[in-house]
Write a protein that holds these residues in place. Structure first.
Motif: not given
Length: 342
Positions: A313-331
């Motif tokens: 269940d965590m695997i699909p959340e990794i991209g969103g988690a990354f964007a939440e922390i570092f993304g600032e509009g991550e494509k």
């Protein structure tokens, strides 16, 4: 306690740009060594997490007894079933040497087990990685392995260890850390006892420490740093995670840490960035960034699945988690670009 802003900015500096300027492989080629008859999930979780956080390629180096299962989990993984029980490390060394020369980081431990032949291959791989100046992550049974042979990793500052509570206790005992030392200070002492290896002590809050002492001439050559260079730094990551600790979460952490180290290697080689972050900081920055992403992915998964959450269940959340922390509009996660494309 928030992670210091200068640490976050340094992590952002080694994240590959999503602007079309890089070719395949320049956002990280990650290797995971592990996977035997009884353990196929852990190397999958580590390698698929590397892809989900943003690595270009993920290779799994495993026993033939694990290869079929791992291949069946995802066609995105490149699986090398070269760790054969009926061969010796000397026979496998040429293939392993060639394979590691194409990678930016090696993650050792997920699904490794403690069978003699797998431990011998893991030792061989770590020694090759050191000779090639690779970044290395050691987790799970690789931590047990170095507890039996501290010289294998002592003094190699391009390595990150990711022990959980029991693994950290064993590691502390193996390097004779005084149990009277306050718990929040022990990781710093373990790092120093191991010659400056970065330690990511997992817990309610993750404690990341690098304590090197001054580099000798030999250590400087091994670690590609200046003679006399020293570091003493401690970072606590307490961003909220999920309230259930499921098996496999540590493999997601090792894959995440390893990917950021791979980015650091690409940054170091000039694939992108301005070269302003010294290579000696890459292990600590990767440990902090990987910890933040993993904890955030855990929280996001737990909020949806609660008590029944599992590592998948965590695997699909990794991209969103990354964007939440570092993304600032991550494509792909933020707002559309000016051209209207994600």
């Amino acid at each position: 306690m928030p992670v210091p802003k200068h640490i976050l900015n340094q992590i952002k500096a080694i994240i590959p740009p999503l602007n079309g300027s890089l070719h395949k492989g320049q956002s990280g080629r990650v290797g995971v060594l592990g996977g035997a008859l009884d353990y196929t999930g852990a190397p999958f979780f580590a390698s698929i997490s590397a892809l989900r956080i943003g690595a270009d390629l993920a290779h799994v180096i495993c026993s033939p007894t694990a290869a079929g299962a791992i291949k069946s989990y995802s066609p995105d993984l490149i699986v090398h079933p070269i760790l054969r029980e009926d061969q010796t490390p000397d026979e496998v060394k040429p293939a392993l040497d060639s394979l590691l020369s194409r990678l930016h980081v090696l993650i050792v431990g997920p699904g490794l087990g403690r069978e003699d032949y797998m431990i011998n291959y893991a030792k061989l791989a770590v020694n090759i990685a050191k000779q090639q100046g690779m970044y290395v992550v050691l987790d799970a049974d690789a931590l047990w392995m170095i507890g039996q042979d501290l010289a294998l990793i002592r003094g190699y500052r391009r390595a990150v260890l990711t022990p959980n509570v029991m693994e950290f206790k064993r590691l502390s005992e193996s390097v004779n850390i005084d149990p009277k030392i306050p718990p929040e200070e022990r990781a710093m002492h373990v790092s120093r006892a191991l010659g400056g290896v970065t330690v990511l002590q997992k817990g309610a809050s993750d404690i990341i420490c690098t304590n090197t002492g001054e580099a000798t001439k030999e250590q400087a050559q091994l670690n590609k740093i200046s003679e006399g260079e020293s570091t003493e730094e401690r970072v606590v990551v307490d961003v909220p995670g999920g309230l259930k600790r499921c098996g496999g979460q540590g493999d997601i952490l090792s894959g995440s840490v390893g990917t950021i180290m791979a980015w650091g290697k690409c940054f170091e080689s000039g694939a992108f960035g301005d070269g302003s972050t010294p290579p000696s900081r890459i292990p600590l920055l990767a440990a902090v960034g990987g910890s933040m992403v993993t904890r955030t992915a855990s929280r996001r998964a737990f909020s949806k699945h609660g008590r029944g959450v599992v590592t998948q269940d965590m695997i699909p959340e990794i991209g969103g988690a990354f964007a939440e922390i570092f993304g600032e509009g991550e494509k792909g996660w933020g707002a559309p670009t000016s051209e209207g494309k994600l």
